[in-house]
Write an enzyme that holds these catalytic residues in place. Structure first.
Site, PDB file in Angstrom:
ATOM      1  N   ARG A  27       0.834  -1.215   0.000  1.00  0.00           N
ATOM      2  CA  ARG A  27       0.000   0.000   0.000  1.00  0.00           C
ATOM      3  C   ARG A  27       0.859   1.252   0.000  1.00  0.00           C
ATOM      4  N   SER A  28       1.978   1.187   0.695  1.00  0.00           N
ATOM      5  CA  SER A  28       2.891   2.327   0.743  1.00  0.00           C
ATOM      6  C   SER A  28       3.387   2.668  -0.660  1.00  0.00           C
TER       7      SER A  28
ATOM      8  N   PHE B 276       0.890  23.335  18.407  1.00  0.00           N
ATOM      9  CA  PHE B 276       2.086  22.686  17.865  1.00  0.00           C
ATOM     10  C   PHE B 276       3.373  23.247  18.468  1.00  0.00           C
TER      11      PHE B 276
ATOM     12  N   GLY C 117      10.881  16.860  10.370  1.00  0.00           N
ATOM     13  CA  GLY C 117       9.952  15.750  10.151  1.00  0.00           C
ATOM     14  C   GLY C 117       8.527  16.211  10.331  1.00  0.00           C
ATOM     15  N   SER C 118       8.077  16.276  11.591  1.00  0.00           N
ATOM     16  CA  SER C 118       6.710  16.739  11.860  1.00  0.00           C
ATOM     17  C   SER C 118       6.525  18.197  11.451  1.00  0.00           C
TER      18      SER C 118
ATOM     19  N   GLU D  55       3.369  10.070   7.383  1.00  0.00           N
ATOM     20  CA  GLU D  55       2.161  10.818   6.972  1.00  0.00           C
ATOM     21  C   GLU D  55       1.546  11.563   8.159  1.00  0.00           C
TER      22      GLU D  55
ATOM     23  N   CYS E 283      -1.146  17.101  -0.817  1.00  0.00           N
ATOM     24  CA  CYS E 283      -0.784  15.754  -1.297  1.00  0.00           C
ATOM     25  C   CYS E 283      -0.876  14.763  -0.135  1.00  0.00           C
TER      26      CYS E 283
ATOM     27  N   GLN F 243     -12.862 -17.469  27.939  1.00  0.00           N
ATOM     28  CA  GLN F 243     -13.486 -16.139  27.960  1.00  0.00           C
ATOM     29  C   GLN F 243     -12.494 -15.033  27.624  1.00  0.00           C
TER      30      GLN F 243
ATOM     31  N   LEU G 127      -1.660 -15.843  19.252  1.00  0.00           N
ATOM     32  CA  LEU G 127      -0.829 -16.830  18.560  1.00  0.00           C
ATOM     33  C   LEU G 127       0.311 -17.368  19.419  1.00  0.00           C
TER      34      LEU G 127
HETATM   35  P1  TGC Z   1      -0.299  25.322   8.703  1.00  0.00           P
HETATM   36  O1  TGC Z   1      -0.183  26.776   8.964  1.00  0.00           O
HETATM   37  O2  TGC Z   1      -1.247  24.503   9.501  1.00  0.00           O
HETATM   38  O3  TGC Z   1      -0.674  25.106   7.146  1.00  0.00           O
HETATM   39  C1  TGC Z   1       0.051  25.723   6.118  1.00  0.00           C
HETATM   40  C2  TGC Z   1      -0.921  25.862   4.934  1.00  0.00           C
HETATM   41  O4  TGC Z   1      -1.318  24.551   4.492  1.00  0.00           O
HETATM   42  C3  TGC Z   1      -2.747  24.405   4.654  1.00  0.00           C
HETATM   43  N1  TGC Z   1      -2.942  23.028   5.134  1.00  0.00           N
HETATM   44  C4  TGC Z   1      -3.431  22.031   4.393  1.00  0.00           C
HETATM   45  N2  TGC Z   1      -3.883  22.019   3.141  1.00  0.00           N
HETATM   46  C5  TGC Z   1      -4.320  20.827   2.659  1.00  0.00           C
HETATM   47  N3  TGC Z   1      -4.291  19.689   3.363  1.00  0.00           N
HETATM   48  C6  TGC Z   1      -3.830  19.664   4.635  1.00  0.00           C
HETATM   49  N4  TGC Z   1      -3.787  18.524   5.322  1.00  0.00           N
HETATM   50  C7  TGC Z   1      -3.377  20.882   5.207  1.00  0.00           C
HETATM   51  N5  TGC Z   1      -2.856  21.220   6.406  1.00  0.00           N
HETATM   52  C8  TGC Z   1      -2.600  22.540   6.361  1.00  0.00           C
HETATM   53  C9  TGC Z   1      -3.163  25.454   5.644  1.00  0.00           C
HETATM   54  O5  TGC Z   1      -4.505  25.815   5.459  1.00  0.00           O
HETATM   55  C10 TGC Z   1      -2.203  26.581   5.305  1.00  0.00           C
HETATM   56  O6  TGC Z   1      -2.675  27.193   4.115  1.00  0.00           O
HETATM   57  P2  TGC Z   1      -2.414  28.771   3.825  1.00  0.00           P
HETATM   58  O7  TGC Z   1      -3.002  29.006   2.485  1.00  0.00           O
HETATM   59  O8  TGC Z   1      -3.127  29.469   4.941  1.00  0.00           O
HETATM   60  O9  TGC Z   1      -0.924  28.968   3.891  1.00  0.00           O
HETATM   61  O10 TGC Z   1       1.172  24.703   8.730  1.00  0.00           O
HETATM   62  P3  TGC Z   1       2.122  24.356   9.948  1.00  0.00           P
HETATM   63  O11 TGC Z   1       3.520  24.634   9.516  1.00  0.00           O
HETATM   64  O12 TGC Z   1       1.593  24.981  11.216  1.00  0.00           O
HETATM   65  O13 TGC Z   1       2.009  22.753  10.058  1.00  0.00           O
HETATM   66  C11 TGC Z   1       0.872  22.107  10.447  1.00  0.00           C
HETATM   67  C12 TGC Z   1       1.141  20.593  10.549  1.00  0.00           C
HETATM   68  C13 TGC Z   1       1.991  20.270  11.765  1.00  0.00           C
HETATM   69  C14 TGC Z   1      -0.218  19.954  10.701  1.00  0.00           C
HETATM   70  C15 TGC Z   1       1.852  20.076   9.270  1.00  0.00           C
HETATM   71  O14 TGC Z   1       3.131  20.568   9.181  1.00  0.00           O
HETATM   72  C16 TGC Z   1       1.900  18.571   9.200  1.00  0.00           C
HETATM   73  O15 TGC Z   1       0.966  17.940   8.718  1.00  0.00           O
HETATM   74  N6  TGC Z   1       3.015  17.932   9.655  1.00  0.00           N
HETATM   75  C17 TGC Z   1       3.223  16.504   9.499  1.00  0.00           C
HETATM   76  C18 TGC Z   1       4.216  16.257   8.399  1.00  0.00           C
HETATM   77  C19 TGC Z   1       3.931  15.006   7.645  1.00  0.00           C
HETATM   78  O16 TGC Z   1       2.867  14.431   7.684  1.00  0.00           O
HETATM   79  N7  TGC Z   1       4.902  14.564   6.835  1.00  0.00           N
HETATM   80  C20 TGC Z   1       4.691  13.454   5.975  1.00  0.00           C
HETATM   81  C21 TGC Z   1       5.798  13.346   4.954  1.00  0.00           C
HETATM   82  S1  TGC Z   1       5.394  12.302   3.562  1.00  0.00           S
HETATM   83  C22 TGC Z   1       5.335  10.749   4.195  1.00  0.00           C
HETATM   84  O17 TGC Z   1       5.425  10.495   5.346  1.00  0.00           O
HETATM   85  C23 TGC Z   1       5.113   9.681   3.203  1.00  0.00           C
HETATM   86  S2  TGC Z   1       5.064   8.082   3.844  1.00  0.00           S
HETATM   87  C24 TGC Z   1       4.150   7.414   2.628  1.00  0.00           C
HETATM   88  C25 TGC Z   1       4.154   5.952   2.544  1.00  0.00           C
HETATM   89  O18 TGC Z   1       5.220   5.311   2.461  1.00  0.00           O
HETATM   90  O19 TGC Z   1       3.008   5.427   2.516  1.00  0.00           O
HETATM   91  P1  FAD Z   2       9.816  13.967  14.701  1.00  0.00           P
HETATM   92  O1  FAD Z   2       9.059  15.004  13.983  1.00  0.00           O
HETATM   93  O2  FAD Z   2      11.197  14.291  15.164  1.00  0.00           O
HETATM   94  O3  FAD Z   2       8.946  13.506  15.955  1.00  0.00           O
HETATM   95  C1  FAD Z   2       9.490  12.722  17.038  1.00  0.00           C
HETATM   96  C2  FAD Z   2       8.401  12.615  18.108  1.00  0.00           C
HETATM   97  O4  FAD Z   2       8.054  13.926  18.582  1.00  0.00           O
HETATM   98  C3  FAD Z   2       7.091  12.018  17.569  1.00  0.00           C
HETATM   99  O5  FAD Z   2       6.467  11.252  18.570  1.00  0.00           O
HETATM  100  C4  FAD Z   2       6.257  13.250  17.286  1.00  0.00           C
HETATM  101  O6  FAD Z   2       4.856  13.011  17.283  1.00  0.00           O
HETATM  102  C5  FAD Z   2       6.659  14.141  18.460  1.00  0.00           C
HETATM  103  N1  FAD Z   2       6.379  15.543  18.163  1.00  0.00           N
HETATM  104  C6  FAD Z   2       6.897  16.333  17.184  1.00  0.00           C
HETATM  105  N2  FAD Z   2       6.354  17.556  17.218  1.00  0.00           N
HETATM  106  C7  FAD Z   2       5.439  17.543  18.246  1.00  0.00           C
HETATM  107  C8  FAD Z   2       4.538  18.495  18.772  1.00  0.00           C
HETATM  108  N3  FAD Z   2       4.432  19.733  18.275  1.00  0.00           N
HETATM  109  N4  FAD Z   2       3.790  18.133  19.823  1.00  0.00           N
HETATM  110  C9  FAD Z   2       3.847  16.886  20.346  1.00  0.00           C
HETATM  111  N5  FAD Z   2       4.679  15.932  19.876  1.00  0.00           N
HETATM  112  C10 FAD Z   2       5.458  16.259  18.823  1.00  0.00           C
HETATM  113  N6  FAD Z   2       8.705  11.348   4.446  1.00  0.00           N
HETATM  114  C11 FAD Z   2       8.613  11.847   3.182  1.00  0.00           C
HETATM  115  O7  FAD Z   2       8.714  13.055   2.967  1.00  0.00           O
HETATM  116  N7  FAD Z   2       8.423  11.012   2.123  1.00  0.00           N
HETATM  117  C12 FAD Z   2       8.316   9.675   2.270  1.00  0.00           C
HETATM  118  O8  FAD Z   2       8.136   8.952   1.277  1.00  0.00           O
HETATM  119  C13 FAD Z   2       8.426   9.125   3.573  1.00  0.00           C
HETATM  120  N8  FAD Z   2       8.384   7.771   3.754  1.00  0.00           N
HETATM  121  C14 FAD Z   2       8.594   7.249   5.007  1.00  0.00           C
HETATM  122  C15 FAD Z   2       8.691   5.865   5.171  1.00  0.00           C
HETATM  123  C16 FAD Z   2       8.947   5.328   6.426  1.00  0.00           C
HETATM  124  C17 FAD Z   2       9.090   3.837   6.572  1.00  0.00           C
HETATM  125  C18 FAD Z   2       9.064   6.173   7.546  1.00  0.00           C
HETATM  126  C19 FAD Z   2       9.298   5.594   8.917  1.00  0.00           C
HETATM  127  C20 FAD Z   2       8.969   7.541   7.396  1.00  0.00           C
HETATM  128  C21 FAD Z   2       8.762   8.096   6.129  1.00  0.00           C
HETATM  129  N9  FAD Z   2       8.726   9.485   5.925  1.00  0.00           N
HETATM  130  C22 FAD Z   2       8.621  10.016   4.660  1.00  0.00           C
HETATM  131  C23 FAD Z   2       9.004  10.391   7.041  1.00  0.00           C
HETATM  132  C24 FAD Z   2       7.819  10.605   7.973  1.00  0.00           C
HETATM  133  O9  FAD Z   2       6.851  11.398   7.391  1.00  0.00           O
HETATM  134  C25 FAD Z   2       8.371  11.232   9.273  1.00  0.00           C
HETATM  135  O10 FAD Z   2       9.092  10.210   9.928  1.00  0.00           O
HETATM  136  C26 FAD Z   2       7.274  11.787  10.161  1.00  0.00           C
HETATM  137  O11 FAD Z   2       6.674  12.924   9.571  1.00  0.00           O
HETATM  138  C27 FAD Z   2       7.804  12.163  11.554  1.00  0.00           C
HETATM  139  O12 FAD Z   2       8.986  12.885  11.475  1.00  0.00           O
HETATM  140  P2  FAD Z   2      10.285  12.431  12.342  1.00  0.00           P
HETATM  141  O13 FAD Z   2      10.509  11.000  12.129  1.00  0.00           O
HETATM  142  O14 FAD Z   2      11.366  13.382  12.019  1.00  0.00           O
HETATM  143  O15 FAD Z   2       9.851  12.606  13.849  1.00  0.00           O
END
Ligand code: TGC
Ligand code: FAD
Length: 399
Positions: free
Chosen positions: A105-106, A398, A152-153, A378, A253, A294, A353
């Site tokens: 799925r990833s 945050f 990351g986050s 994500e 995205c 149970q 198991l």
């Molecule tokens: P913030 O001020 O909240 O938002 C900035 C602008 O973005 C808009 N927005 C969104 N738009 C669409 N969808 C969403 N989910 C949105 N969230 C926010 C927001 O309205 C704003 O727009 P504008 O026009 O006003 O500028 O931004 P922030 O810097 O305070 O961050 C908020 C936070 C913490 C929620 C965000 O940074 C976040 O989601 N952090 C988590 C990062 C994350 O998920 N990384 C994932 C990386 S990719 C990955 O992990 C792939 S793994 C895939 C796989 O293998 O399956």
């Molecule tokens: P951190 O952000 O350093 O967080 C560490 C801990 O602190 C977590 O428990 C977190 O929840 C906590 N924390 C952080 N901020 C706060 C807050 N404000 N309040 C409370 N707690 C907080 N990324 C991509 O861009 N593309 C990819 O394709 C992709 N694939 C991935 C595949 C795998 C297998 C993995 C494990 C990760 C992948 N990632 C990818 C990265 C993933 O999105 C990040 O690992 C994730 O967003 C968290 O970032 P971090 O690992 O740096 O943890």
């Protein structure tokens, strides 16, 4: 009131151990067909490969092109060789793929919902023509570089930069934990520019672009995870995604990919529940099947409720998405709920198991280890808690 059942003609769907709430009965014929097709593909072609793929740290052989042939890549996108199915159909496919392994799925999430979606939604016509048809077939693979070693986050803290030079762009920086990185033909890379965060379409052949596989993973092993490095990588002026401005673009995205995870988690949980139920029915201790105790029944019912409630939630959000009514905060709610419950189910199934549960002979511990990544990527469970917290209080917590 007299029901049909009272009158002797029972029209109810039968009570089953796996779809206890008869949720499948609310699927359309097309949805059921897609669900059954992907389920058969996973069971026939992939399941037997997964223990070795997991041990060896790779995707099952031929998976990208097989997924492309089935129409699973960019499946909910329209045009450019993409099937253009509904969100629910895409979700059902994610559910069946992750019932096999989160790595499957990833791959599909990153290819279709992150890399292809970014090009489809924000790219130029040339980007779309160049990449989408081949990516839909699985002959070109994409990755999505947002996360960095120190961001990351909080992706707004990214350090990767793109500067204008000689009518082009120069990219510098490092992306970390990037799914598909080492096998990608093209990377969607997010970087800071003088005009804010922009997205770039970066072919693997770009000078100064290199990838390094991250090894020693104990989770999501049937998947490639990499570091991407950009060292004065020169890109043409038209490498930038013309419609993507600011963090909003990559976050949109993520909303697409998180939607698939909501469904995928149901599949992983269901596979664990099914394995535990089958095992409990045949394993005997103290002269009784362990399903007769149970404490075991309480665990099975707990798992059953999590699987069914999560499936209902996924389907509800899918219907909202198809109606154009879905909010990102609702996606956060369901990613938080369904992944947490799936991990809970996997851990409980593992206890049923006994010792057998720690091997690759059963899928449970593989799912359990995978779900640790799914909980983190994500958006971590903490981040999604805070997104929902912000939605209900109006206060961002945050910082
Ligand atoms: P913030 O001020 O909240 O938002 C900035 C602008 O973005 C808009 N927005 C969104 N738009 C669409 N969808 C969403 N989910 C949105 N969230 C926010 C927001 O309205 C704003 O727009 P504008 O026009 O006003 O500028 O931004 P922030 O810097 O305070 O961050 C908020 C936070 C913490 C929620 C965000 O940074 C976040 O989601 N952090 C988590 C990062 C994350 O998920 N990384 C994932 C990386 S990719 C990955 O992990 C792939 S793994 C895939 C796989 O293998 O399956
Ligand atoms: P951190 O952000 O350093 O967080 C560490 C801990 O602190 C977590 O428990 C977190 O929840 C906590 N924390 C952080 N901020 C706060 C807050 N404000 N309040 C409370 N707690 C907080 N990324 C991509 O861009 N593309 C990819 O394709 C992709 N694939 C991935 C595949 C795998 C297998 C993995 C494990 C990760 C992948 N990632 C990818 C990265 C993933 O999105 C990040 O690992 C994730 O967003 C968290 O970032 P971090 O690992 O740096 O943890």
């Amino acid at each position: 009131m007299t029901t049909a059942a009272d009158a002797g003609s029972d029209v109810r769907a039968p009570l089953t151990t796996h779809d206890f709430l008869a949720i499948d009965s609310s699927l359309s014929d097309e949805e059921r067909l897609i669900r059954d097709t992907v389920r058969a593909f996973v069971r026939r072609d992939l399941l037997h490969q997964l223990p070795d793929a997991y041990t060896q740290g790779r995707l099952p052989a031929g998976f990208p092109t097989a997924a492309g042939q089935l129409g699973l890549l960019g499946m909910h996108l329209h045009g450019y060789g993409c099937p253009g199915t509904s969100a629910v159909c895409y979700g059902l496919a994610c559910m069946e793929l992750e019932a096999g392994d989160s790595g499957l799925r990833s791959f599909v999430s990153v290819q279709g919902s992150l890399a292809m979606f970014a090009i489809w939604r924000y790219g130029s016509e040339l980007h779309k023509q160049t990449w989408l048809p081949r990516m839909a077939k699985g002959v070109a693979i994409g990755c999505f570089g947002l996360t960095e070693p120190d961001a990351g986050s909080d992706p707004a803290a990214m350090r990767t930069t793109a500067r204008r030079e000689d009518d082009g762009w120069v990219l510098n920086g490092t992306k970390m934990w990037i799914t598909n990185g080492d096998i990608a033909d093209v990377a969607i890379v997010w970087a800071k520019t003088p005009d804010g965060i922009r997205g770039f379409v970066v072919p693997r052949t770009t000078p100064g672009f290199s990838t390094h596989e991250i090894t020693h993973k104990l989770s999501l092993r049937a998947s490639t995870t990499s570091e991407l490095s950009f060292d004065d990588s020169r890109l043409p002026a038209d490498a930038v995604l013309p419609q993507a401005f600011g963090l909003r673009a990559p976050l949109s995205c993520l909303t697409e990919a998180r939607f698939g995870i909501i469904w995928g988690a149901v599949g992983a949980a269901r596979a664990c529940y099914e394995a535990a139920l089958a095992y409990a029915s045949t394993r005997t201790q103290f002269r009784s099947p362990i399903a007769g105790f149970q404490l075991t029944q309480a665990k099975l019912v707990d798992m059953l409720t999590h699987v069914n409630n999560s499936y209902l939630l996924a389907l509800h959000l899918g219907r909202l998405k198809d109606a154009g009514q879905l909010h990102p905060e609702q996606v956060s709610y369901a990613k938080l709920h369904n992944v947490d419950k799936a991990l809970n189910v996997a851990r409980t199934a593992r206890t049923i198991l006994g010792a057998s549960g720690i091997t690759l002979d059963y899928p449970v511990m593989r799912h359990m280890a995978n779900l640790e990544s799914v909980l983190t990527y994500e958006g971590t469970s903490e981040i999604h808690t805070l997104v929902v917290g912000r939605a209900v209080t109006g206060i961002a917590a945050f910082h």
